[in-house]
Design a protein around this motif. Sequence first.
Motif, short mmCIF file in Angstrom:
data_model
loop_
_atom_site.label_atom_id
_atom_site.label_comp_id
_atom_site.label_asym_id
_atom_site.label_seq_id
_atom_site.Cartn_x
_atom_site.Cartn_y
_atom_site.Cartn_z
N SER A 8 0.85 -1.07 0.00
CA SER A 8 0.04 0.00 -0.04
C SER A 8 0.90 1.14 0.01
CB SER A 8 -1.07 -0.04 1.10
OG SER A 8 -0.15 0.04 2.51
N LEU A 9 1.93 1.22 0.76
CA LEU A 9 2.92 2.36 0.73
C LEU A 9 3.26 2.54 -0.81
CD1 LEU A 9 4.83 4.43 2.09
CD2 LEU A 9 6.45 2.65 1.91
N LYS A 10 3.88 1.31 -1.54
CA LYS A 10 4.25 1.62 -2.93
C LYS A 10 3.24 2.21 -3.76
CE LYS A 10 6.14 -2.45 -2.47
NZ LYS A 10 6.87 -3.78 -2.78
N ALA A 11 2.07 1.58 -3.69
CA ALA A 11 0.93 1.98 -4.34
C ALA A 11 0.50 3.43 -4.40
CB ALA A 11 -0.24 1.06 -4.19
N GLY A 12 0.70 3.99 -2.96
CA GLY A 12 0.27 5.34 -2.67
C GLY A 12 1.44 6.22 -3.28
N VAL A 13 2.76 5.91 -3.24
CA VAL A 13 3.53 6.63 -3.75
C VAL A 13 3.52 6.87 -5.30
CG1 VAL A 13 6.02 6.91 -4.27
CG2 VAL A 13 5.19 6.47 -1.80
N ALA A 14 3.01 5.52 -5.99
CA ALA A 14 3.08 5.46 -7.44
C ALA A 14 1.71 6.22 -7.80
CB ALA A 14 2.72 4.12 -7.96
N TYR A 15 0.63 6.39 -7.17
CA TYR A 15 -0.32 7.32 -7.31
C TYR A 15 -0.38 8.59 -7.26
CZ TYR A 15 -5.10 9.55 -6.53
OH TYR A 15 -6.22 10.22 -6.64
N GLY A 16 0.71 8.98 -6.29
CA GLY A 16 1.03 10.49 -6.23
C GLY A 16 1.89 10.91 -7.56
N LEU A 17 2.87 10.00 -7.73
CA LEU A 17 3.83 10.33 -8.79
C LEU A 17 3.04 10.30 -10.17
CD1 LEU A 17 6.88 8.11 -7.97
CD2 LEU A 17 6.44 10.74 -7.70
N VAL A 18 1.89 9.52 -10.46
CA VAL A 18 1.32 9.47 -11.49
C VAL A 18 0.36 10.77 -11.54
CG1 VAL A 18 -0.76 8.27 -12.57
CG2 VAL A 18 1.18 7.09 -12.06
N ARG A 19 0.06 11.37 -10.67
CA ARG A 19 -0.75 12.48 -10.70
C ARG A 19 0.00 13.79 -10.70
NH1 ARG A 19 -6.10 12.15 -10.44
NH2 ARG A 19 -6.19 13.95 -9.33
N GLY A 20 1.39 13.52 -10.94
CA GLY A 20 2.35 14.53 -10.82
C GLY A 20 2.92 15.27 -9.65
N TRP A 21 2.38 14.78 -8.57
CA TRP A 21 2.97 15.38 -7.46
C TRP A 21 4.53 15.30 -7.33
CZ3 TRP A 21 -1.03 12.38 -3.55
CH2 TRP A 21 -2.35 12.83 -4.22
N PRO A 22 4.94 16.26 -6.44
CA PRO A 22 6.26 16.09 -6.01
C PRO A 22 6.67 14.69 -5.02
CG PRO A 22 5.48 18.41 -5.44
CD PRO A 22 4.40 17.54 -5.84
N LEU A 23 7.90 14.33 -5.28
CA LEU A 23 8.18 13.06 -4.51
C LEU A 23 7.69 13.20 -3.00
CD1 LEU A 23 9.39 10.16 -4.46
CD2 LEU A 23 11.63 11.25 -4.07
N GLU A 24 8.00 14.30 -2.34
CA GLU A 24 7.62 14.23 -0.89
C GLU A 24 6.22 14.23 -0.67
OE1 GLU A 24 7.72 17.79 2.88
OE2 GLU A 24 9.09 17.73 1.16
N VAL A 32 0.44 7.71 4.64
CA VAL A 32 -1.03 7.63 5.15
C VAL A 32 -1.74 6.30 4.61
CG1 VAL A 32 -3.05 8.89 5.55
CG2 VAL A 32 -0.99 10.20 5.61
N VAL A 33 -1.65 5.97 3.40
CA VAL A 33 -2.28 4.99 2.80
C VAL A 33 -1.83 3.74 3.79
CG1 VAL A 33 -2.55 3.32 1.26
CG2 VAL A 33 -2.72 5.93 0.79
N SER A 34 -0.72 3.39 4.09
CA SER A 34 -0.18 2.20 4.63
C SER A 34 -0.68 2.41 6.09
CB SER A 34 1.44 1.87 4.56
OG SER A 34 2.05 3.18 5.11
N SER A 35 -0.61 3.45 6.63
CA SER A 35 -1.11 3.61 8.21
C SER A 35 -2.71 3.11 8.17
CB SER A 35 -1.04 5.16 8.67
OG SER A 35 -2.00 5.86 8.24
N PHE A 36 -3.53 3.31 7.40
CA PHE A 36 -4.88 2.88 7.41
C PHE A 36 -4.98 1.46 7.37
CE2 PHE A 36 -6.15 6.88 6.11
CZ PHE A 36 -7.48 7.09 6.72
N ILE A 37 -3.82 0.60 6.50
CA ILE A 37 -3.66 -0.62 6.21
C ILE A 37 -3.48 -1.46 7.61
CG2 ILE A 37 -2.63 -2.77 5.16
CD1 ILE A 37 -4.52 -0.91 3.49
#
Length: 68
Positions: A8-24, A32-37
């Motif tokens: 879930s951590l990797k998926a959340g990071v990938a989601y953000g990068l695909v959306r064009g967000w900065p890495l941070e 946060v996604v992994s904290s829910f898991i």
Amino acid sequence: DTTGAGDSLKAGVAYGLVRGWPLEKAVRFGVVVSSFIIQAFGAITREPKVDEVMALIDQVRVSKDANS
């Protein structure tokens, strides 16, 4: 239970990068996604919604310093 936390951590990071967000921001989203898991025992059946994650994203601090 940490089942699925890494995925879930990797998926959340990938989601953000695909959306064009900065890495941070993408990393904070993934954290946060992994904290829910990890709040439930075993694999969960419902992933958090984007708005649930965004409500908490500003509470996560990311440091580039490995000693922080």
